[in-house]
Design an enzyme around this catalytic site. Structure first.
Site, PDB file in Angstrom:
ATOM      1  N   LYS A 210       5.384  -3.028   8.025  1.00 18.36           N
ATOM      2  CA  LYS A 210       6.432  -2.214   7.417  1.00 18.36           C
ATOM      3  C   LYS A 210       7.669  -3.094   7.268  1.00 18.36           C
ATOM      4  O   LYS A 210       8.286  -3.483   8.260  1.00 18.36           O
ATOM      5  CB  LYS A 210       6.761  -0.997   8.288  1.00 18.36           C
ATOM      6  CG  LYS A 210       7.857  -0.102   7.714  1.00 18.36           C
ATOM      7  CD  LYS A 210       8.416   0.851   8.761  1.00 18.36           C
ATOM      8  CE  LYS A 210       7.491   1.995   9.034  1.00 18.36           C
ATOM      9  NZ  LYS A 210       8.095   2.983   9.963  1.00 18.36           N
TER      10      LYS A 210
ATOM     11  N   TRP B  33       5.201  -0.673   2.788  1.00 17.72           N
ATOM     12  CA  TRP B  33       4.052  -0.964   3.648  1.00 17.72           C
ATOM     13  C   TRP B  33       3.165  -2.022   2.993  1.00 17.72           C
ATOM     14  O   TRP B  33       2.940  -2.003   1.790  1.00 17.72           O
ATOM     15  CB  TRP B  33       3.217   0.292   3.870  1.00 17.72           C
ATOM     16  CG  TRP B  33       3.793   1.266   4.848  1.00 17.72           C
ATOM     17  CD1 TRP B  33       4.499   2.392   4.564  1.00 17.72           C
ATOM     18  CD2 TRP B  33       3.695   1.202   6.279  1.00 17.72           C
ATOM     19  NE1 TRP B  33       4.846   3.046   5.722  1.00 17.72           N
ATOM     20  CE2 TRP B  33       4.375   2.338   6.788  1.00 17.72           C
ATOM     21  CE3 TRP B  33       3.112   0.304   7.174  1.00 17.72           C
ATOM     22  CZ2 TRP B  33       4.471   2.596   8.155  1.00 17.72           C
ATOM     23  CZ3 TRP B  33       3.216   0.564   8.543  1.00 17.72           C
ATOM     24  CH2 TRP B  33       3.887   1.691   9.014  1.00 17.72           C
TER      25      TRP B  33
ATOM     26  N   ASP C  12      11.542  13.982  10.526  1.00 17.45           N
ATOM     27  CA  ASP C  12      10.941  13.648   9.224  1.00 17.45           C
ATOM     28  C   ASP C  12       9.413  13.672   9.311  1.00 17.45           C
ATOM     29  O   ASP C  12       8.745  12.658   9.077  1.00 17.45           O
ATOM     30  CB  ASP C  12      11.429  12.283   8.743  1.00 17.45           C
ATOM     31  CG  ASP C  12      11.365  12.151   7.219  1.00 17.45           C
ATOM     32  OD1 ASP C  12      11.257  13.192   6.529  1.00 17.45           O
ATOM     33  OD2 ASP C  12      11.431  11.013   6.720  1.00 17.45           O
TER      34      ASP C  12
ATOM     35  N   VAL D 155       0.824  -1.221   0.000  1.00 23.09           N
ATOM     36  CA  VAL D 155       0.000   0.000   0.000  1.00 23.09           C
ATOM     37  C   VAL D 155       0.856   1.269   0.000  1.00 23.09           C
ATOM     38  O   VAL D 155       0.351   2.370   0.199  1.00 23.09           O
ATOM     39  CB  VAL D 155      -0.972   0.028   1.205  1.00 23.09           C
ATOM     40  CG1 VAL D 155      -2.034  -1.031   1.051  1.00 23.09           C
ATOM     41  CG2 VAL D 155      -0.228  -0.118   2.530  1.00 23.09           C
TER      42      VAL D 155
ATOM     43  N   ASP E  98       8.759   3.547   0.504  1.00 22.75           N
ATOM     44  CA  ASP E  98       9.737   4.583   0.771  1.00 22.75           C
ATOM     45  C   ASP E  98      11.062   4.001   0.299  1.00 22.75           C
ATOM     46  O   ASP E  98      11.146   2.806  -0.012  1.00 22.75           O
ATOM     47  CB  ASP E  98       9.750   4.881   2.284  1.00 22.75           C
ATOM     48  CG  ASP E  98      10.700   5.999   2.668  1.00 22.75           C
ATOM     49  OD1 ASP E  98      11.892   5.706   2.896  1.00 22.75           O
ATOM     50  OD2 ASP E  98      10.267   7.154   2.761  1.00 22.75           O
TER      51      ASP E  98
END
Length: 341
Positions: free
Chosen positions: A81, A68, A183, A60, A63
């Protein structure tokens, strides 16, 4: 992983030993003194491989460092993750981020606005983290929800801002030493079925040493959200997060990316400059996302509300003095009270 069932038994045992020792060291660093370090459940690799079809489906979002997956384990919907171990040059950096992510996530799991860490699996070359389910997934780069969903209303955007702000303020103040996230971006914010924001990413987090106001470290984060002071000096402070959070507020109110095409200049510029230029000309209708306005005008009370929100966001991105996260959240709550139900 192709069609295999992941690493062999021997490899899994080796990964557990290597990751387990490093993770223990990381938890000792992060859970020093009176910090709460919640237990972390161990998920066997077979459960994750089965749930994600060997990490070949259910994705879904991704990065550079992780991907994910939205799936179910024992009939319970979860998010996984999986850290990415495919780039040898940054492998050690990825592992360092994963250990820090697990350690800080375990401390934040009791907070309403943090995505709850259920456990992790250390049997792969890079760890996999298992989290609670979040119905609407992460925000996209303009602060909305992907898929067949209506744009977030102004009330919902305020709710997202306050919830995320609460999580960051907690990081800064709830522990014996302040933790700076470094972040804060839309894609790290998930929404549950009630549109409650759940912050999810702590891999870049850094601890300010006791008695110090800053720490010098390598520059990490996302361009467009990166504090210019931190970028120029390598000095991380709590105000580095305040800057990033201010950019997030601007994304939420404008519905635009952190970089925008500057009118008449035909070049990319920061969303901060974009908003400052329009605010100086009192063009608040141009600043506010048209999806919020719904084609209508801004009546006087609503205009004051938007002005207060934009002013707060710009105070966060000020290159000089900035408010603390606690002060920012208090102001957001005041603005929310101005908003009609």
């Amino acid at each position: 992983m192709g069609g295999s069932r992941g690493p062999s038994k021997k490899e899994r045992k080796r990964h557990i030993l290597e990751h387990g020792g490093k993770l223990l060291e990381e938890r000792i660093i992060c859970c020093k003194d009176k910090c709460r370090c919640n237990p972390i459940r161990n998920f066997p690799a077979e459960q994750l491989l089965t749930a994600t079809n060997n990490f070949q489906s259910c994705s879904v979002g991704s990065d550079r460092f992780f991907e994910w997956y939205k799936c179910s384990i024992d009939d319970l919907p979860v998010l996984i993750k999986k850290y990415n171990a495919s780039e040898p040059k940054i492998f050690n950096h990825v592992l360092k981020n994963a250990y820090r992510d697990i350690a800080i996530s375990s401390q934040m799991s009791s907070h309403r606005n943090a995505l709850k860490l259920l456990g992790c699996c250390l049997e792969f070359s890079a760890p996999a983290l298992v989290y609670e389910h979040a119905e609407y997934g992460p925000l996209n780069y303009v602060g909305g929800i992907d898929g067949d969903h209506s744009p977030l209303s102004w009330k919902m955007r305020l709710k997202v801002a306050i919830g995320t702000g609460n999580a960051i303020a907690y990081l800064h103040n709830a522990f014996s030493r302040p933790i700076v996230n470094r972040d804060i971006i839309p894609s790290h914010i998930f929404l549950d079925k009630d549109y409650v924001s759940k912050f999810s990413e702590f891999g870049f987090s850094i601890i300010i040493p006791e008695g110090e106001t800053h720490v010098e470290d390598e520059i990490v984060g996302t361009l467009g959200f990166l504090d210019p002071n931190y970028f120029q000096t390598s000095r991380v402070t709590e105000h580095s997060d305040v800057y990033s959070f201010g950019v997030l507020l601007l994304v939420l109110v404008t519905g635009k990316n952190s970089y925008e095409m500057m009118e008449h200049e035909e070049k990319l510029g920061t969303i901060t400059k974009y908003v400052i230029d329009l605010a100086e000309e009192e063009q608040f209708r141009e600043i506010v996302d048209s999806e919020i306005l719904g084609g209508g005008g801004i009546y006087e009370e609503k205009e004051e509300e938007f002005k207060a929100f934009i002013k707060l966001a710009l105070s966060c991105t000020n290159l000089g003095e900035r408010p603390s996260m606690i002060e920012v959240v208090k102001e957001l709550i005041k603005i929310e009270r101005l908003s009609p139900s």
